[in-house]
Design an enzyme around this catalytic site. Structure first.
Site, PDB file in Angstrom:
ATOM      1  N   ARG A 253      -2.552  10.754  15.195  1.00 53.94           N
ATOM      2  CA  ARG A 253      -2.753   9.307  15.414  1.00 53.94           C
ATOM      3  C   ARG A 253      -2.532   8.816  16.661  1.00 53.94           C
ATOM      4  O   ARG A 253      -2.025   7.843  16.971  1.00 53.94           O
ATOM      5  CB  ARG A 253      -1.979   8.750  14.178  1.00 53.94           C
ATOM      6  CG  ARG A 253      -2.224   9.071  12.948  1.00 53.94           C
ATOM      7  CD  ARG A 253      -4.101   8.628  12.569  1.00 53.94           C
ATOM      8  NE  ARG A 253      -3.827   8.900  11.231  1.00 53.94           N
ATOM      9  CZ  ARG A 253      -4.421  10.120  10.706  1.00 53.94           C
ATOM     10  NH1 ARG A 253      -4.664  11.256  11.512  1.00 53.94           N
ATOM     11  NH2 ARG A 253      -4.809  10.590   9.498  1.00 53.94           N
TER      12      ARG A 253
ATOM     13  N   GLU B  55       0.936   1.739  12.295  1.00 52.82           N
ATOM     14  CA  GLU B  55      -0.247   2.356  12.742  1.00 52.82           C
ATOM     15  C   GLU B  55      -1.147   1.376  13.680  1.00 52.82           C
ATOM     16  O   GLU B  55      -1.783   1.822  14.587  1.00 52.82           O
ATOM     17  CB  GLU B  55      -1.148   2.953  11.894  1.00 52.82           C
ATOM     18  CG  GLU B  55      -2.216   3.817  12.278  1.00 52.82           C
ATOM     19  CD  GLU B  55      -2.861   4.729  11.215  1.00 52.82           C
ATOM     20  OE1 GLU B  55      -4.014   4.868  11.065  1.00 52.82           O
ATOM     21  OE2 GLU B  55      -2.075   5.099  10.194  1.00 52.82           O
TER      22      GLU B  55
ATOM     23  N   SER C 296      -4.059   1.888   6.602  1.00 55.89           N
ATOM     24  CA  SER C 296      -2.612   2.426   6.549  1.00 55.89           C
ATOM     25  C   SER C 296      -1.961   1.519   7.596  1.00 55.89           C
ATOM     26  O   SER C 296      -2.023   1.746   8.820  1.00 55.89           O
ATOM     27  CB  SER C 296      -2.456   3.927   6.729  1.00 55.89           C
ATOM     28  OG  SER C 296      -2.959   4.411   5.765  1.00 55.89           O
TER      29      SER C 296
END
Length: 343
Positions: free
Chosen positions: A162, A335, A238
């Site tokens: 990520r 995130e 998310s």
């Protein structure tokens, strides 16, 4: 110029006005606008599909550049491979659907991820056993320092879980991405949950079209596919990444805590969803009087139940982080990109 409400351009549906808003429909418009804003020393926010961002209720006191470029170009490739150059504004899931329809494999498990193709390498999107890093070969990047569009290879982007060098502060704009796919209409089911949904063993080969169908169903069951009829999908996906900790620290957690050994054989990835639930935050939870809530389908998502403010989203995120830290000593990291918002 009419005021543009940024909430209309984000999947979370929060965010105030932009001082200035520019829509770029071509790569030339994109680069020209960015260079002009940078030349004036103005603040610039590049916005694609708006799926991985939370913008403050006060909005953005600068120029928002909305990337609306489209196009998929076929590049020369060796036998058995397919190379594509994809404009940054091309919707990611439309790209995946196109590759599956053509019978090409490589990104089918990334079906249903909202947002634009240009945003994909910034956080190295991944799901169900696939990551963009396995198919991305390069990007065309408008570099802030040089003012030129440069070809940056995937190896030079520092892609990891990520993240990328762009997310870590490399300044510029993704103009296009380059992918290398396989000219094969089957793929390996390499993830336990996906294999189970397909009714096959991990490692079995299945049709890419079937993988896409199952992935979309799995994501929909978690409210992770944009759906105007599903309140749980009004989110930015998310909200927290799965934390990566040392193997020694992981041993201090309850034995039933899910964990996966990282490729470095030193660190361990934990399940943020498991930590949130075991910290006493159930699905559907909201703070008193707030219009922001944990998804009723998946504890990793914070949703807008209608009329939520960015401040309410941030307040709930801070509450979740505090509970998990107090219970397990693990600090969850957001995130999405937070613009004028602090959690």
């Amino acid at each position: 110029m009419a005021t543009v409400d940024l909430a209309e351009y984000t999947t979370m549906h929060v965010g105030g006005p932009a001082r200035e808003f520019i829509a770029a429909h071509s790569e030339q418009e994109l680069t020209d606008a960015a260079l002009e804003v940078w030349g004036k020393g103005d603040e610039l926010l590049v916005l694609g599909g708006g799926s991985n961002v939370v913008i403050a209720d006060d909005g953005f006191d600068g120029t928002v550049l909305h990337v609306e470029t489209r196009g998929i170009e076929h590049l020369a490739a060796e036998e058995g491979a397919v190379r594509l150059r994809v404009a940054a504004g091309e919707p990611w899931d439309e790209l995946v659907a196109y590759t599956v329809e053509q019978g090409w494999s490589g990104i089918e498990a990334l079906s249903g991820i909202p947002g634009s193709s240009g945003a994909a390498p910034i956080q190295n999107i991944g799901a169900y056993g696939q990551e963009l890093s396995s198919t991305l070969t390069a990007i065309d990047f408008l570099d802030y320092d040089s003012g030129l569009v440069e070809r940056v290879t995937a190896d030079d982007l520092g892609l990891a879980y990520r993240t990328s060098s762009i997310k870590r502060g490399r300044q510029g704009i993704v103009v296009a991405i380059e992918l290398r796919l396989q000219d094969a209409d089957t793929t390996v089911a390499g993830y336990d949950q996906l294999a189970a949904a397909l009714g096959v063993d991990v490692g079995a080969r299945v049709a890419v079209a079937e993988v896409r169908e199952r992935v979309l169903a799995l994501r929909a069951s978690k409210g992770m596919v944009l759906d105007p009829n599903d309140q749980d999908s009004v989110s930015c996906g998310s909200f927290f990444t799965n934390p990566i900790v040392s193997e020694n620290f992981a041993r201090s957690l309850p034995s039933e805590a899910p964990r996966w050994l990282e490729p470095d054989d030193v660190n361990v990835k934990l399940s943020a969803a498991w930590l949130i639930e075991r910290a006493g935050i159930p699905r559907g939870f909201s703070l008193p009087g707030s219009h922001a809530a944990i998804s009723s389908k998946h504890t990793l998502a914070i949703t807008n139940r209608g009329g939520a403010t960015a401040a309410e989203v941030a307040e709930l995120a801070r509450y979740v982080r505090t509970r998990v830290l107090a219970q397990f000593g693990v600090l969850l990291h957001p995130e999405p990109n937070l613009i004028g918002v602090s959690v």
